[in-house]
Enzyme design. Structure first.
Site, PDB file in Angstrom:
ATOM      1  N   ASP A   1       0.803  -1.192   0.028  1.00  0.00           N
ATOM      2  CA  ASP A   1      -0.073   0.055  -0.165  1.00  0.00           C
ATOM      3  C   ASP A   1       0.784   1.103   0.080  1.00  0.00           C
ATOM      4  O   ASP A   1       1.731   1.445   0.777  1.00  0.00           O
ATOM      5  CB  ASP A   1      -1.016  -0.118   1.131  1.00  0.00           C
ATOM      6  CG  ASP A   1      -1.910   1.019   1.177  1.00  0.00           C
ATOM      7  OD1 ASP A   1      -3.198   0.898   1.313  1.00  0.00           O
ATOM      8  OD2 ASP A   1      -1.554   2.136   1.102  1.00  0.00           O
TER       9      ASP A   1
ATOM     10  N   ASP B   1      -3.804   2.250  -4.908  1.00  0.00           N
ATOM     11  CA  ASP B   1      -2.414   2.296  -4.617  1.00  0.00           C
ATOM     12  C   ASP B   1      -2.212   1.070  -3.645  1.00  0.00           C
ATOM     13  O   ASP B   1      -1.348   1.219  -2.971  1.00  0.00           O
ATOM     14  CB  ASP B   1      -2.471   3.645  -3.491  1.00  0.00           C
ATOM     15  CG  ASP B   1      -3.042   3.440  -2.425  1.00  0.00           C
ATOM     16  OD1 ASP B   1      -3.894   2.837  -2.202  1.00  0.00           O
ATOM     17  OD2 ASP B   1      -2.410   4.112  -1.184  1.00  0.00           O
ATOM     18  N   GLU B   2      -3.015   0.091  -3.945  1.00  0.00           N
ATOM     19  CA  GLU B   2      -2.973  -1.147  -3.212  1.00  0.00           C
ATOM     20  C   GLU B   2      -3.001  -2.390  -4.071  1.00  0.00           C
ATOM     21  O   GLU B   2      -3.832  -2.518  -4.775  1.00  0.00           O
ATOM     22  CB  GLU B   2      -3.978  -1.089  -2.200  1.00  0.00           C
ATOM     23  CG  GLU B   2      -4.231  -1.895  -0.963  1.00  0.00           C
ATOM     24  CD  GLU B   2      -5.394  -1.505  -0.414  1.00  0.00           C
ATOM     25  OE1 GLU B   2      -5.663  -2.532   0.499  1.00  0.00           O
ATOM     26  OE2 GLU B   2      -6.279  -0.689  -0.735  1.00  0.00           O
TER      27      GLU B   2
HETATM   28  P1  TTP Z   1      -5.166   5.094   1.264  1.00  0.00           P
HETATM   29  O1  TTP Z   1      -4.324   3.898   0.755  1.00  0.00           O
HETATM   30  O2  TTP Z   1      -6.289   4.632   2.317  1.00  0.00           O
HETATM   31  O3  TTP Z   1      -4.265   6.304   2.083  1.00  0.00           O
HETATM   32  P2  TTP Z   1      -3.307   6.755   1.726  1.00  0.00           P
HETATM   33  O4  TTP Z   1      -2.505   6.174   0.578  1.00  0.00           O
HETATM   34  O5  TTP Z   1      -3.332   8.387   1.355  1.00  0.00           O
HETATM   35  O6  TTP Z   1      -2.411   6.871   2.931  1.00  0.00           O
HETATM   36  P3  TTP Z   1      -1.942   5.650   3.776  1.00  0.00           P
HETATM   37  O7  TTP Z   1      -0.393   5.904   3.796  1.00  0.00           O
HETATM   38  O8  TTP Z   1      -2.265   5.678   5.112  1.00  0.00           O
HETATM   39  O9  TTP Z   1      -1.971   4.460   3.101  1.00  0.00           O
HETATM   40  O10 TTP Z   1      -6.071   5.518  -0.069  1.00  0.00           O
HETATM   41  C1  TTP Z   1      -5.210   5.791  -1.407  1.00  0.00           C
HETATM   42  C2  TTP Z   1      -5.619   7.135  -1.875  1.00  0.00           C
HETATM   43  O11 TTP Z   1      -7.044   7.022  -2.281  1.00  0.00           O
HETATM   44  C3  TTP Z   1      -5.400   8.358  -1.043  1.00  0.00           C
HETATM   45  O12 TTP Z   1      -3.950   8.743  -1.249  1.00  0.00           O
HETATM   46  C4  TTP Z   1      -6.522   9.339  -1.653  1.00  0.00           C
HETATM   47  C5  TTP Z   1      -7.766   8.445  -2.121  1.00  0.00           C
HETATM   48  N1  TTP Z   1      -8.789   8.363  -1.218  1.00  0.00           N
HETATM   49  C6  TTP Z   1      -9.852   9.270  -1.225  1.00  0.00           C
HETATM   50  O13 TTP Z   1      -9.797   9.866  -1.939  1.00  0.00           O
HETATM   51  N2  TTP Z   1     -10.731   9.331  -0.263  1.00  0.00           N
HETATM   52  C7  TTP Z   1     -10.676   8.276   0.924  1.00  0.00           C
HETATM   53  O14 TTP Z   1     -11.508   8.524   1.705  1.00  0.00           O
HETATM   54  C8  TTP Z   1      -9.849   7.403   0.966  1.00  0.00           C
HETATM   55  C9  TTP Z   1      -9.402   6.763   2.303  1.00  0.00           C
HETATM   56  C10 TTP Z   1      -8.601   7.477   0.054  1.00  0.00           C
HETATM   57 MG    MG Z   2      -2.252   4.319   0.818  1.00  0.00          MG
END
Ligand code: TTP
Ligand code: MG
Length: 407
Positions: A22, A120-121
């Site tokens: 992720d 992103d995962e």
């Molecule tokens: P995530 O992987 O949940 O968050 P992140 O990558 O920003 O942070 P982390 O280091 O905790 O993984 O989500 C990936 C992307 O998806 C995030 O950068 C933006 C988008 N996203 C939204 O637009 N709205 C949301 O509510 C979430 C959870 C994510």
């Molecule tokens: Mg992320």
């Protein structure tokens, strides 16, 4: 291997090595990558804060901004109050998708068994790649390094014997984390974690479980499974198995389709409810047609909506019987849409997915089969004509009416 649920917690399973990856603060990290002046600063990606009066939500925040208490899905006005000196930027979806594709491409160099879960995962099953690529920690380090070198971004990785544990592990040492859960240590790893860490336990279920005196995953694992099923239904068994470290779900690149979906991304964000309804109707028609062509039915209909600030939401409803009916998919999708609060925002993408799939032999004869027969016949005729004369040859009156109205 048998995939059947046995509730003794000691079932044997083949040895697997699953990696969950992720990206860290993905959208915000991309902004800091492209604009070096943002690095080391609180960056908030999302709606326009307009001096704290803006509507809409935070998509994500850099780790510097998280220190102020800002997180995804928080109202942007609140984020602004918490951090008025932050750097507020609108999402750049194309750029994020481009980097996402590049990252997934890197993963395919390590294993063909990739399941991309979101932008992103992804999960990787590397069980078959160990001889070629080294042990799991080496593979994980190499993946992280290549992503860093080729994109300039950091990822967090979890390694475990199943998807559930790998997903939890990747989150534990963010950012730039690498957490390995050795086989045999799954239950000990989970024991003291709060149940909020459990994948699938949402905001609705969590208080319910807490009321039962369960606050850690270890307590859930020790709970009387029969009582859990009585209180939570089938999901109770699922959670109990996960809490005991049991998860045989395959990385789905190896398995049969788990869901089918149709979606539309719009060139311009759309506010007009009639246009959105018509799009839903078209999507339901296409999805129903695709299901019927493959002789697949499903029970769970999921509406997906992405708003103008890129925040993405899903809402699901399960039907009583398996279905492939376009009209039932539409009416369910529509009611989910009508109950969804867009917070005044325009829609960027809309889609419907069907999951909980069954193949014909597993199909139940529905209680409401009779009532459904007219729309079933209509679906069948439409499918036949479309097959013969192409997709645009026939369409139901609702679409036609709207087209004539110029919508
Ligand atoms: P995530 O992987 O949940 O968050 P992140 O990558 O920003 O942070 P982390 O280091 O905790 O993984 O989500 C990936 C992307 O998806 C995030 O950068 C933006 C988008 N996203 C939204 O637009 N709205 C949301 O509510 C979430 C959870 C994510
Ligand atoms: Mg992320």
């Amino acid at each position: 291997m048998t995939q059947k649920a046995r509730a003794n917690g000691n079932e044997t399973k083949p040895f697997r090595i699953i990696i969950h990856l992720d990206m860290d603060a993905f959208f915000a990290a991309v902004e800091q990558l492209d604009f070096p002046q943002y690095r080391g600063k609180p960056v908030i990606v999302g709606a326009d804060p307009r001096e704290g009066q803006g509507r809409g939500v935070v998509s994500t925040a850099s780790y510097e901004a998280r220190k102020f208490g800002i997180h995804s899905a928080m109202p942007i006005s609140r984020a602004y109050r918490l951090c008025p000196n932050g750097i507020y930027v609108r999402p750049r979806g194309k750029r994020y998708s481009e980097l996402s594709r590049q990252i997934m491409q890197i993963l395919y160099d390590f294993s063909p068994g990739i399941e991309q879960v979101s932008i992103d995962e992804a999960f990787l099953d590397v069980t078959g790649c160990l001889k070629l690529l080294g042990d799991a920690p080496t593979i994980a380090r190499n993946i992280k390094q290549r992503i860093r070198q080729e994109t300039g971004l950091t990822a967090s990785v979890g390694i475990a014997s199943n998807k559930f544990i790998a997903k939890i592990a990747s989150d534990l040492e963010k950012p730039n984390g690498l957490v390995i859960v050795e086989p045999g240590t799954e239950k000990a790893f989970l024991k003291d974690l709060p149940i909020s860490k459990m994948w699938g336990i949402g905001k609705k279920t969590e208080p319910h479980i807490r009321k039962m005196g369960i606050s850690t995953i270890g307590q859930l694992a020790e709970y009387d499974v029969k009582l859990l099923v009585k209180k939570l239904g089938k999901a109770g068994m699922h959670y109990w198995r996960l809490a005991n470290g049991i998860d045989h779900r395959p990385v789905s690149a190896f398995g049969p389709a788990k869901s089918m979906s149709e979606e539309r991304t719009f060139e311009y964000d759309i506010d007009d409810v009639d246009i959105l309804k018509r799009k839903l109707f078209e999507i339901a028609e296409d999805l129903g047609c695709a299901l019927r062509r493959k002789h697949i039915k499903g029970k769970t209909i999921t509406l997906k909506i992405r708003l103008e600030d890129f925040s993405t939401f899903t809402r699901s409803h399960s039907t009583v019987d398996y279905t492939d009916s376009s009209s039932l998919i539409y009416s369910t999708g529509l009611s989910l849409f009508e109950n969804f609060d867009r917070m005044g925002m325009k829609v960027r993408l809309i889609g419907i997915g069907m999951s909980n799939l069954s193949h014909p032999e597993a199909e139940q004869i529905g209680l409401f089969e009779e009532d459904d027969s007219t729309s079933k016949k209509l679906d069948h005729v439409i499918d036949m004509i479309q097959e013969k004369f192409g997709h645009k040859a026939i369409t139901k009156a609702t679409i036609l009416r709207n087209k004539r109205n110029g919508k």
